[in-house]
Design an enzyme around this catalytic site. Structure first.
Site, mmCIF file in Angstrom:
data_model
loop_
_atom_site.group_PDB
_atom_site.id
_atom_site.type_symbol
_atom_site.label_atom_id
_atom_site.label_comp_id
_atom_site.label_asym_id
_atom_site.label_seq_id
_atom_site.Cartn_x
_atom_site.Cartn_y
_atom_site.Cartn_z
ATOM 1 N N HIS A 215 -58.099 15.032 12.928
ATOM 2 C CA HIS A 215 -56.929 14.648 12.122
ATOM 3 C C HIS A 215 -56.383 15.778 11.255
ATOM 4 O O HIS A 215 -55.337 15.633 10.647
ATOM 5 C CB HIS A 215 -57.267 13.451 11.231
ATOM 6 C CG HIS A 215 -58.160 13.806 10.072
ATOM 7 N ND1 HIS A 215 -59.503 14.010 10.210
ATOM 8 C CD2 HIS A 215 -57.884 14.018 8.753
ATOM 9 C CE1 HIS A 215 -60.034 14.314 9.033
ATOM 10 N NE2 HIS A 215 -59.077 14.329 8.138
HETATM 11 C C1 UD1 Z 1 -56.558 12.731 3.989
HETATM 12 C C2 UD1 Z 1 -57.205 13.903 3.259
HETATM 13 C C3 UD1 Z 1 -58.270 14.520 4.124
HETATM 14 C C4 UD1 Z 1 -59.270 13.469 4.574
HETATM 15 C C5 UD1 Z 1 -58.524 12.321 5.243
HETATM 16 C C6 UD1 Z 1 -59.444 11.195 5.642
HETATM 17 C C7 UD1 Z 1 -55.662 15.136 1.766
HETATM 18 C C8 UD1 Z 1 -54.997 16.445 1.559
HETATM 19 N N1 UD1 Z 1 -56.229 14.974 2.965
HETATM 20 O O1 UD1 Z 1 -55.939 13.251 5.160
HETATM 21 O O2 UD1 Z 1 -58.965 15.513 3.383
HETATM 22 O O3 UD1 Z 1 -60.168 14.057 5.481
HETATM 23 O O4 UD1 Z 1 -57.556 11.786 4.328
HETATM 24 O O5 UD1 Z 1 -58.807 10.316 6.535
HETATM 25 O O6 UD1 Z 1 -55.686 14.330 0.870
HETATM 26 N N2 UD1 Z 1 -51.147 7.391 7.540
HETATM 27 C C9 UD1 Z 1 -50.921 6.102 7.979
HETATM 28 N N3 UD1 Z 1 -51.600 5.102 7.358
HETATM 29 C C10 UD1 Z 1 -52.470 5.323 6.343
HETATM 30 C C11 UD1 Z 1 -52.671 6.639 5.896
HETATM 31 C C12 UD1 Z 1 -52.009 7.661 6.519
HETATM 32 O O7 UD1 Z 1 -50.153 5.859 8.893
HETATM 33 O O8 UD1 Z 1 -53.070 4.342 5.834
HETATM 34 C C13 UD1 Z 1 -50.457 8.499 8.230
HETATM 35 C C14 UD1 Z 1 -49.125 8.838 7.606
HETATM 36 O O9 UD1 Z 1 -48.262 9.232 8.609
HETATM 37 C C15 UD1 Z 1 -49.458 10.045 6.745
HETATM 38 C C16 UD1 Z 1 -50.535 10.728 7.576
HETATM 39 O O10 UD1 Z 1 -51.257 9.650 8.187
HETATM 40 O O11 UD1 Z 1 -48.367 10.860 6.494
HETATM 41 C C17 UD1 Z 1 -51.478 11.583 6.791
HETATM 42 O O12 UD1 Z 1 -52.070 10.835 5.720
HETATM 43 P P1 UD1 Z 1 -52.515 11.615 4.369
HETATM 44 O O13 UD1 Z 1 -53.139 10.659 3.415
HETATM 45 O O14 UD1 Z 1 -51.410 12.455 3.872
HETATM 46 O O15 UD1 Z 1 -53.628 12.624 4.864
HETATM 47 P P2 UD1 Z 1 -54.804 12.444 5.918
HETATM 48 O O16 UD1 Z 1 -54.439 13.243 7.122
HETATM 49 O O17 UD1 Z 1 -55.224 11.036 6.108
#
Ligand code: UD1
Length: 386
Positions: A215
């Site tokens: 991811h």
């Molecule tokens: C975040 C953490 C990462 C951790 C990971 C665990 C940061 C910088 N990164 O990354 O260190 O390893 O969580 O999973 O904080 N999205 C959804 N539904 C959700 C959450 C996210 O669809 O419930 C999608 C959205 O498109 C979002 C993308 O995932 O933009 C990324 O989510 P984000 O929380 O920004 O970072 P992670 O990649 O999950």
């Protein structure tokens, strides 16, 4: 109830603690500390969720399984660019924590929610404790590395999982009185929940398989790299079937790049619950990942792990555990997997203090610190009267 505390629902106990969580790995870590603190009647605690992760499978299911109730407060920030997400959390968190005024705010790991809450606490002089402090990849291109360095500089108490973390903090000038080597709280929760994993194996999983999770922006945001990675996995799946729960970010990037989540021997699935994922990790013959926590969990479970990154902030999983950092060279991934198929399997050792009691050590330090503060304020009162 004190009107100031009413927003967060913290009562008038002598030690008021607010746990701030936002993303999947935070929930697992906070669960251990929340449970350890709940053994103590002088503690009143609440969980605040920033809303960074919000899908049912990325959030709600964790709270249900980990048996820590639902968060008392949700800031509902949702997705956004890293800066926007961090800024939104800062703006929404400040009035809530100011009104509740806990004695301690506890933040976990290295996600955007962690650093955002830390910045707010430092601006309004609320004491901050960082759980899983001191880990360093020394790679400032990773957003998490910036989050770690800043949070550690701001924290009043730093709880570390391993000796290397203490050394890193000393090199950054953080005084040793603030730092406590307690062990790994993620492993506390794993040990508690592992018995349930026997009953939570997802349906249609092959007997022998490789488990894959990816991811990180560095692995999924570039369409060519992602496409080549999937080709490498497809080739590996000819040797052993692959099970691949897909993070929403990865699914979205695959869709945008026109890459299909299909392959006869690759079992793609939506994100799964914590306990079901533990069941997969425990049964996997090999794990390929770019996650941080999974490097630690596989070390504890003694399952070989290939980390598809150039570095790790968790070097103890390499020096003592089952982890091998293969870098971002797909030929090296294939070579490392071949070694595994030829029977070269690392079983490693479990690092010191990864024993299921890290959160109890944190609770003991917090109680001790609180005792000192109470004593100090009594002494101050007496001095000002004389
Ligand atoms: C975040 C953490 C990462 C951790 C990971 C665990 C940061 C910088 N990164 O990354 O260190 O390893 O969580 O999973 O904080 N999205 C959804 N539904 C959700 C959450 C996210 O669809 O419930 C999608 C959205 O498109 C979002 C993308 O995932 O933009 C990324 O989510 P984000 O929380 O920004 O970072 P992670 O990649 O999950």
């Amino acid at each position: 109830m004190d009107r100031k505390n009413s927003e967060l629902g913290l009562g008038n106990s002598s030690l008021k603690i607010l746990h701030v969580v936002g993303a999947r790995p935070n929930f697992v870590k906070a669960a251990a500390v929340f449970r350890a603190l709940s053994q103590n009647s002088v503690v009143d605690q609440a969980i605040l969720h920033t809303g960074q992760h919000y899908d049912v499978n990325m959030s709600d299911v964790f709270f249900e399984q980990l048996d820590i109730g639902t968060p008392r407060f949700n800031l509902g920030v949702g997705s956004g660019s890293p800066a926007q997400q961090t800024a939104d959390i800062i703006k929404r968190f400040e009035p809530v924590v100011s009104a509740g005024h806990p004695d301690w705010v506890l933040v976990y790991g290295d996600v955007n929610s962690t650093v955002a809450a830390a910045l707010v606490c430092s601006k309004i002089a609320i004491r901050l404790a960082h759980v899983e402090a001191g880990l360093r990849s020394f790679d400032r291109r990773m957003p998490e590395e910036i989050n770690r360095v800043l949070t550690d500089q701001l924290a009043d108490l730093l709880f570390t999982p391993s000796e290397d973390a203490n050394r890193n903090l000393a090199c950054e000038g953080i005084t040793s009185e603030r730092v406590h080597l307690v062990g790994n709280v993620m492993i506390d929760t794993l040990i508690r929940m592992l018995p349930q994993a026997a009953f939570a194996i997802p349906a249609d999983i092959p007997e022998n398989f490789i488990l894959v999770t990816l991811h990180r922006p560095s692995n999924v945001d570039d369409a060519d790299w992602l496409s080549n990675t999937l080709k490498t996995l497809l080739a590996l799946s000819q040797r052993l079937p692959i099970v691949f729960p897909i993070h929403p970010r990865t699914r979205e990037r695959m869709r945008a790049a026109g890459l299909e989540a299909s392959g006869e021997r690759i079992h793609f699935m939506n994100p799964i619950s914590y306990v079901s994922f533990l069941a997969l990790e425990q049964r996997a013959k090999l794990v390929i990942t770019d996650s941080g926590g999974i490097q630690e969990e596989t070390t504890f479970l003694r399952v070989p792990c290939l980390t598809l990154r150039e570095n790790t902030e968790r070097p103890i999983t390499v020096s003592m555990g089952t982890n091998e950092v293969v870098g971002r060279d797909l030929s090296k991934v294939a070579a490392a997997a071949s070694e595994f198929f030829s029977g070269k399997v690392r079983r490693g050792q479990i690092p010191p203090l990864w024993d299921g009691h890290a959160a109890e050590r944190i609770a003991a330090v917090l109680r001790r610190e609180h005792g000192k503060q109470v004593l100090e304020s009594i002494l101050q009162c007496q001095t000002s009267r004389t």
